[in-house]
Design a protein around this motif. Structure first.
Motif, mmCIF file in Angstrom:
data_model
loop_
_atom_site.group_PDB
_atom_site.id
_atom_site.type_symbol
_atom_site.label_atom_id
_atom_site.label_comp_id
_atom_site.label_asym_id
_atom_site.label_seq_id
_atom_site.Cartn_x
_atom_site.Cartn_y
_atom_site.Cartn_z
ATOM 1 N N LEU A 168 1.160 6.721 -6.705
ATOM 2 C CA LEU A 168 0.138 6.727 -7.338
ATOM 3 C C LEU A 168 0.039 8.578 -6.967
ATOM 4 N N LYS A 169 0.537 9.107 -6.726
ATOM 5 C CA LYS A 169 1.468 10.588 -6.571
ATOM 6 C C LYS A 169 2.380 11.018 -8.012
ATOM 7 N N LEU B 280 -10.854 5.811 -5.010
ATOM 8 C CA LEU B 280 -10.190 6.635 -5.464
ATOM 9 C C LEU B 280 -11.270 7.998 -5.966
ATOM 10 N N ILE C 174 -10.022 -0.301 -2.776
ATOM 11 C CA ILE C 174 -9.390 1.473 -1.686
ATOM 12 C C ILE C 174 -10.392 2.058 -3.444
ATOM 13 N N ILE D 63 0.514 -1.345 0.073
ATOM 14 C CA ILE D 63 -0.055 -0.208 -0.445
ATOM 15 C C ILE D 63 0.820 1.494 -0.131
ATOM 16 N N LEU D 64 2.340 1.418 0.814
ATOM 17 C CA LEU D 64 2.719 2.379 0.939
ATOM 18 C C LEU D 64 3.198 3.007 -0.452
ATOM 19 N N TYR E 286 5.367 14.452 -5.036
ATOM 20 C CA TYR E 286 5.711 14.148 -3.046
ATOM 21 C C TYR E 286 6.227 13.526 -3.655
ATOM 22 N N GLN F 134 0.767 3.940 -3.286
ATOM 23 C CA GLN F 134 0.770 5.208 -2.293
ATOM 24 C C GLN F 134 1.446 6.727 -2.804
ATOM 25 N N GLN F 135 2.817 6.041 -3.351
ATOM 26 C CA GLN F 135 4.158 6.874 -3.584
ATOM 27 C C GLN F 135 3.652 6.961 -5.210
#
Length: 105
Positions: A12-13, A89, A87, A5-6, A102, A9-10
């Protein structure tokens, strides 16, 4: 490929920043949404199922009270959609978006 998941997230950004750098800041929301779905399917299609414009039930104490349409739902690939963690979005247009990925400090 395993799913973390982490890391997701990265990624995805980064994907959102890449899409923004190609489309710019003035496209319709659906343009960004479909572009993101395309990128997610290209990158994660072997382990994730990606659905667009789905309705999910909203429950209170086990009783369905309403539903909500979501932009994108992402689930682990299994034999069934029910009871699979997911998830959600929501794609939102923001003229003040920072197109730079990010950075974690």
């Amino acid at each position: 490929m395993t799913f973390e998941i982490l890391e997701f997230q990265q990624n995805l950004k980064v994907l959102c920043s890449e899409i923004y750098s190609i489309i710019g800041g003035y496209g319709p929301e659906k343009y960004y949404q479909n572009s993101l779905i395309y990128e997610l399917k290209c990158k994660y299609n072997d382990i994730l199922s990606i659905y667009s414009e789905e309705s999910i039930p909203l429950e209170y104490k086990g009783i369905k009270c309403s539903s909500k349409r979501t932009d994108i739902i992402i689930r682990y690939k299994t034999n069934t959609k029910e009871d699979t963690p997911f998830i959600i979005l929501e794609v939102k247009w923001n003229k003040n978006i920072n197109p730079e990925p990010y950075q974690l400090s």
